[in-house]
Design a protein around this motif. Structure first.
Motif, mmCIF file in Angstrom:
data_model
loop_
_atom_site.group_PDB
_atom_site.id
_atom_site.type_symbol
_atom_site.label_atom_id
_atom_site.label_comp_id
_atom_site.label_asym_id
_atom_site.label_seq_id
_atom_site.Cartn_x
_atom_site.Cartn_y
_atom_site.Cartn_z
ATOM 1 N N ILE A 422 82.780 -8.474 14.480
ATOM 2 C CA ILE A 422 83.669 -7.567 15.225
ATOM 3 C C ILE A 422 85.092 -7.696 14.691
ATOM 4 O O ILE A 422 85.773 -6.698 14.423
ATOM 5 N N GLN A 423 85.568 -8.939 14.548
ATOM 6 C CA GLN A 423 86.927 -9.133 14.038
ATOM 7 C C GLN A 423 87.071 -8.596 12.620
ATOM 8 O O GLN A 423 88.083 -7.963 12.294
ATOM 9 N N LYS A 424 86.087 -8.837 11.787
ATOM 10 C CA LYS A 424 86.209 -8.419 10.396
ATOM 11 C C LYS A 424 86.230 -6.898 10.267
ATOM 12 O O LYS A 424 86.893 -6.339 9.396
ATOM 13 N N LEU A 425 85.486 -6.227 11.140
ATOM 14 C CA LEU A 425 85.472 -4.770 11.099
ATOM 15 C C LEU A 425 86.720 -4.173 11.744
ATOM 16 O O LEU A 425 87.291 -3.202 11.240
ATOM 17 N N ALA A 426 87.155 -4.760 12.851
ATOM 18 C CA ALA A 426 88.254 -4.173 13.620
ATOM 19 C C ALA A 426 89.567 -4.158 12.850
ATOM 20 O O ALA A 426 90.482 -3.413 13.213
ATOM 21 N N ARG A 427 89.668 -4.936 11.783
ATOM 22 C CA ARG A 427 90.944 -5.000 11.070
ATOM 23 C C ARG A 427 91.331 -3.667 10.447
ATOM 24 O O ARG A 427 92.509 -3.433 10.158
ATOM 25 N N SER A 428 90.369 -2.761 10.226
ATOM 26 C CA SER A 428 90.656 -1.520 9.507
ATOM 27 C C SER A 428 90.871 -0.312 10.420
ATOM 28 O O SER A 428 91.300 0.739 9.941
ATOM 29 N N ALA A 429 90.528 -0.435 11.691
ATOM 30 C CA ALA A 429 90.634 0.719 12.586
ATOM 31 C C ALA A 429 92.093 1.149 12.721
ATOM 32 O O ALA A 429 92.987 0.320 12.873
ATOM 33 N N THR A 430 92.314 2.448 12.667
ATOM 34 C CA THR A 430 93.665 3.003 12.571
ATOM 35 C C THR A 430 93.867 4.101 13.618
ATOM 36 O O THR A 430 92.969 4.920 13.853
ATOM 37 N N ILE A 455 75.278 -7.156 20.459
ATOM 38 C CA ILE A 455 76.692 -7.539 20.396
ATOM 39 C C ILE A 455 77.499 -6.474 19.670
ATOM 40 O O ILE A 455 78.550 -6.029 20.149
ATOM 41 N N LEU A 456 77.028 -6.037 18.511
ATOM 42 C CA LEU A 456 77.775 -5.034 17.747
ATOM 43 C C LEU A 456 77.867 -3.721 18.505
ATOM 44 O O LEU A 456 78.942 -3.112 18.584
ATOM 45 N N ALA A 457 76.765 -3.254 19.067
ATOM 46 C CA ALA A 457 76.783 -1.980 19.789
ATOM 47 C C ALA A 457 77.779 -2.020 20.938
ATOM 48 O O ALA A 457 78.520 -1.053 21.182
ATOM 49 N N SER A 458 77.832 -3.142 21.645
ATOM 50 C CA SER A 458 78.696 -3.246 22.817
ATOM 51 C C SER A 458 80.171 -3.293 22.446
ATOM 52 O O SER A 458 81.001 -2.580 23.031
ATOM 53 N N TYR A 459 80.503 -4.123 21.466
ATOM 54 C CA TYR A 459 81.918 -4.225 21.097
ATOM 55 C C TYR A 459 82.391 -3.018 20.296
ATOM 56 O O TYR A 459 83.579 -2.669 20.348
ATOM 57 N N LEU A 607 71.972 -10.309 28.208
ATOM 58 C CA LEU A 607 72.392 -11.692 27.998
ATOM 59 C C LEU A 607 71.918 -12.073 26.602
ATOM 60 O O LEU A 607 70.727 -11.968 26.293
ATOM 61 N N VAL A 608 72.870 -12.501 25.748
ATOM 62 C CA VAL A 608 72.578 -12.723 24.330
ATOM 63 C C VAL A 608 73.137 -14.079 23.918
ATOM 64 O O VAL A 608 74.347 -14.299 23.982
#
Length: 742
Positions: A422-430, A455-459, A607-608
Motif C-alpha cells: 500500500i505504501q509503495k503504491l500510494a507514493r505515486s497517487a496525484t 488487504i489491497l482491495a480494501s486500502y 479478518l486477515v
C-alpha cells in the motif's frame, strides 16, 4: 519484460528481510493439507458469482473518460477496474486462446467480478521460444514458455500474424460481450530482427530506454500502434481505436530512461562478448544520447555554464560532456546533476507527448492514455512523475517479496504495515489524476499469499484509486494444463486467490470500503526532486525525509504538484492498531509479529492475518474460533443488503497453499522442488460465527469446490447467543455460499 522485472521491480532490502524474518511466526502445522484443485472448464454460473457487478456489454455507455481525478463512464458514473493481466508463460497456458477457450475464459472472469483485462505482451512473436528452468534464479522451477503474441515469424518484426489477430479479435469480442473492458499495452517485450533496420538489434533485447530516443525504434512503435489500434475487428465491426470497450491505452511498460540513469545503465559498454552488466547500453546508443545531451546543453545553458560543466566533467573545450555514473551522483555538483536530470526528463516528456499526439491524431484513439508506470520503488519516483503527470493516468506496479530477490523470503506482509505494498503504491497517487495499479501480486510461493487480495482491495478503496490489475491470469488450453500452480505470478490455478477475487471485487469495485474522509497532500520543489534523485535506497519508497509512511493506512494520500512550493503533512500520532479515518479498516501488530487487518463495513467484513494470536478481534457480524494460526476470512453480501439483513452471502476461508510435494530450499528463498498436481490447501478449521443477523430463523452454508460447485452436504448453522455459528474445515474448501432464512 521478465529480465527487466527481475532487475527492476519488487526489491526488498536486506534490513527489511532480516526484520521480517525475526518476526514471522510459522503457520500451523497440525492441520493436514488437503487437495483442492481449481478447474475453470467445469465452472458454470453460480449463486456465488460476482457477475452482477458488471454492466455489459463493455462500452455501452461510451468511452471511458479521465477527468476530475478519476475515471468515468460516458453516462457520468464513476468507473473502476478490477482486473487481471493476460499473459501466457505457464505450462498449458496461452495469451491468445482458441475460440472455445476464449469464450469460457471471458465468462469465467465475469463470474469472478473481473471487469477489465490488461492485454500484455501482444508485441511478442507468434512462435514461442522456451525459457530455461531456473530463469528467476538458481533453484529449479518449471520450464517457462514465452507468450505467443501478434508478431509474425520472419526476417522482421513489422508484420502482424493474421491468425493471431483473429484470436485477439474473437477474445476481445467475448470479453466485451461479458462486460469486460480492455487495456492495450503497446510496447512491452518486443525484440528486433535483421530486417527491422535497428542498430544493435541483436544486443539490445527488448530495448528498454532505447525506445525513447532511437529514431528507428520510435518509428517502429508508431507503426505497431497504428497496425494494432487501427485494425478493424470483424467480430465487433469496429477499429480498436473506435471501440469504447478499450478502457486504456498504455504506451510503454516498465520502461524509463530516467531509471537507466538512476540505476547506472548509461555506461555504454554492452558489446558482443562483453561483461554486459544488467541493462547497460551499447556504445552506439550511448553516443547518440550523449550527442543529444550536448545539443540540449548548447541550447539550454550559457557558454559560461557549459564551460563549468566541462570542468566538472574533466573534459576539454570542444569535447562532449559525458553522463555521470550513478556512483558519482551523491557528491556531484548540483549544476551537473540538474543538467542531466533535466535533459533526460525532457527526452521522456517529449517522447510521450509525441506518442500521445500520434495516437490521438494519426490513429484516432479516444481512450485515456497512460504513458508509463512507476515500477521501481527502490529509486525515487518524483522525476518520473514529471513525465507521467503530462498524460491522462498515473500508474504504478509493485510486488510483495518478488521471487527475483534472493535471500530469505516468505514473510507475512501483515506484520509490516509500514513496508506494505500500500505504501509503495500510494507514493505515486496525484491530485487531479486517476490512479491505477496495472501490475501487483503477492507471488507464489508464499505461505501468506491469502493476505494480498482483501488487504489491497480494501486500502485501494480507502485511497479511492481507479483500477487494480493483478499480474497475472494465464488462461489454460484444453488438455494441456495440470491442476497445480505452475508459475510465480499466475493466479489462475491458485485456489486461494481465485476464491478471493469475487470478495475483492465487492470490497473495491462495488465500493464496500469507503474512501477516506480526509486526503493529506504533499508537494515537491525542484530542489527536492533533484536531491531525491540521488538519495540512497535506505530512503525508499518515498524519498521524502519526514514523511510519515503510515498516512496511507489512515487518510487519503496524494501529491498536489511538482516544481512548486514544498509541503508535507505532519506525522500522525503513533497508534496500534492503525485505524483508517473511516473507522472501517484496522491494522495491528505486536512488535512486528502477529499482525492482523480487520475490515468492518456494512456489506463486507474480514479478518486477515494471525487469527490465533488475536482471538479478541472481531467485526460487527463476524468472529472466529478456528485452529489455524494464519488465515484470511471474508464475508460479503451477495444481494447488496447489509450483512445483518442479507439473505445470501459469500464466505471465503483461505490460508496456506502448496503444490503436492513442493519443498523450500535451505534459505527459504525459493522452492527446491516445485511439486506436482494437485494443489493443496490448509483447510480453515473450526467455527465461523455470524452475529447480529436480524430475524434469522435458519442459517446454512454450502461448501464449494474449485469450480464453485457444491460439494458435500449443506452445513446447518447452530444458533448461539450472539447469532449463528457454522462448522468449517470438512469438506476442505475455500468458499461457502451462505443462505439465511428469515
Amino acid at each position: 519484460m521478465r529480465q527487466a522485472r527481475r532487475l527492476a521491480t519488487g526489491a526488498f532490502t536486506a534490513a527489511i528481510a532480516l526484520s521480517a524474518l525475526a518476526s514471522a511466526p510459522a503457520c500451523a502445522q497440525d492441520i493436514p493439507l488437503q487437495p483442492f484443485p481449481v478447474n475453470h472448464e467445469q465452472r458454470i454460473d453460480s449463486a456465488a458469482d460476482a457477475r452482477f457487478l458488471l454492466d455489459g456489454p463493455a462500452g455501452k455507455y461510451g468511452f471511458i473518460q479521465a477527468r476530475d481525478g478519476h475515471l468515468y463512464r460516458g453516462d457520468g458514473k464513476r468507473f473502476k477496474c478490477w482486473g487481471v493481466n493476460l499473459t501466457g508463460f505457464s505450462t498449458g497456458s496461452a495469451l491468445l486462446l482458441p475460440h472455445q477457450e476464449a469464450r469460457e475464459m471471458a465468462a469465467e472472469l465475469a463470474r469472478l467480478g473481473v471487469n477489465c483485462v490488461r492485454m500484455h505482451f501482444l508485441d511478442l512473436p507468434k512462435t514461442q521460444s522456451q525459457k530455461s528452468a531456473g530463469d528467476l534464479g538458481p533453484d529449479p522451477v518449471p520450464v517457462k514458455q514465452m507468450p505467443a503474441g501478434l508478431i509474425s515469424d520472419g526476417d522482421s518484426s513489422r508484420m502482424l500474424d493474421p491468425g493471431q489477430l483473429d484470436l485477439l479479435d474473437f477474445l476481445f469480442a467475448e470479453l466485451k460481450k461479458n462486460g469486460i473492458y480492455v487495456d492495450f499495452n503497446l510496447n512491452v517485450g518486443r525484440t528486433y530482427r535483421p530486417g527491422d533496420g535497428v542498430p544493435d538489434y541483436d544486443l539490445i533485447g527488448n530495448a528498454k530506454a532505447y525506445t525513447y530516443f532511437g529514431p528507428e525504434l520510435v518509428a517502429l512503435q508508431k507503426e505497431y500502434a497504428k497496425q494494432l489500434l487501427g485494425h478493424l475487428n470483424p467480430y465487433t465491426k469496429l477499429r480498436y481505436a473506435d471501440d469504447p470497450a478499450v478502457a486504456i491505452v498504455e504506451v510503454v511498460n516498465e520502461n524509463s530512461l530516467l531509471e537507466f540513469w538512476m540505476r547506472n545503465w548509461l555506461r555504454g559498454e554492452r558489446v558482443k562478448g562483453g561483461k554486459n552488466y544488467q541493462l547497460d547500453m551499447t556504445p552506439h546508443y550511448q553516443a547518440l544520447l550523449v550527442g543529444m545531451y550536448n545539443d540540449w546543453l548548447a541550447k539550454n545553458r550559457s557558454a559560461g555554464d557549459l564551460a563549468k560543466l566541462r570542468g566538472m566533467a574533466g573534459v576539454a573545450a570542444g569535447q562532449p560532456v559525458p553522463f555521470m555514473r550513478r556512483g558519482d551522483h551523491p557528491d556531484a555538483p548540483r549544476p551537473r546533476l540538474d543538467a542531466e536530470l533535466a535533459f533526460l526528463t525532457q527526452v521522456e516528456i517529449d517522447f510521450h507527448a509525441e506518442m500521445k499526439r500520434f495516437l490521438k491524431e494519426a490513429v484516432g484513439v479516444k481512450s485515456p492514455i497512460t504513458p508509463m508506470a512507476d515500477h521501481t520503488y527502490f529509486i525515487a519516483n518524483q522525476p518520473l512523475m514529471r513525465t507521467a503527470n503530462k498524460s491522462d493516468i498515473m500508474d504504478a506496479h509493485v510486488y510483495w517479496q518478488h521471487p527475483a530477490i534472493y535471500g530469505h523470503r516468505d514473510d507475512p506482509m501483515v506484520n509490516s504495515p509500514e513496508l506494505s505494498i500500500i505504501q509503495k503504491l500510494a507514493r505515486s497517487a496525484t491530485v487531479g489524476k486517476p490512479f491505477t495499479v496495472s501490475e501487483v501480486n503477492h507471488p507464489y510461493p508464499s505461505d501468506y499469499g491469502s493476505e494480498m487480495i482483501p488487504i489491497l482491495a480494501s486500502y485501494a478503496a480507502l485511497q479511492d484509486w481507479d483500477g487494480i490489475f493483478f499480474y497475472t491470469y494465464e488462461s489454460k488450453i484444453h488438455g494441456k494444463w495440470s491442476p497445480m500452480v505452475t508459475g510465480e505470478f499466475d493466479i489462475a490455478l491458485d485456489p486461494v486467490k481465485m476464491a478471493q477475487m469475487p470478495a475483492g471485487a465487492m470490497l473495491f469495485l462495488r465500493g464496500d470500503v469507503s474512501a477516506a474522509k480526509k486526503v493529506l497532500t504533499r508537494s515537491y520543489s525542484t530542489d527536492q526532486i533533484s536531491e531525491a534523485s540521488r538519495l540512497p535506497r535506505g530512503d525508499m519508497p518515498y524519498y521524502t525525509p519526514g514523511f510519515d509512511v503510515t498516512i496511507p493506512l489512515v487518510h487519503g494520500s496524494r501529491v498536489t504538484c511538482l516544481d512548486c512550493k514544498p509541503t508535507l503533512p505532519a506525522p500522525l500520532p503513533e497508534a496500534n492498531p492503525i485505524v483508517s479515518d473511516t473507522g472501517e479498516l484496522s491494522w495491528r501488530t505486536d512488535g512486528g509479529k502477529n499482525g492482523l487487518v480487520s475490515i468492518d463495513t456494512p456489506r463486507s467484513q474480514a479478518l486477515v492475518g494471525f487469527i490465533a494470536a488475536n482471538t479478541q478481534v472481531q467485526t460487527r457480524n463476524l468472529s472466529l474460533d478456528i485452529k489455524n494460526q494464519f488465515a484470511a476470512i471474508t464475508l460479503s453480501s451477495l444481494d447488496g443488503e447489509p450483512l445483518n439483513l442479507s439473505n445470501r452471502m459469500l464466505l471465503t476461508t483461505t490460508g496456506k497453499v502448496e503444490n503436492t510435494g513442493q519443498k523450500w530450499n535451505d534459505r527459504h528463498a525459493m522452492l527446491s522442488n516445485w511439486g506436482t498436481a494437485p494443489t493443496l490447501i490448509e483447510p480453515i478449521t473450526g467455527w465461523i460465527q455470524l452475529k447480529d443477523l436480524e430475524g434469522a430463523i435458519g442459517v446454512s452454508a454450502t461448501p464449494l469446490d474449485g469450480a464453485a460447485r457444491p460439494i458435500g452436504q449443506e452445513i446447518k448453522g447452530r444458533m448461539i447467543e450472539p447469532g449463528w455459528e457454522i462448522a468449517v474445515g470438512t469438506p476442505a474448501t475455500t468458499s461457502y455460499l451462505i443462505r439465511v432464512e428469515r
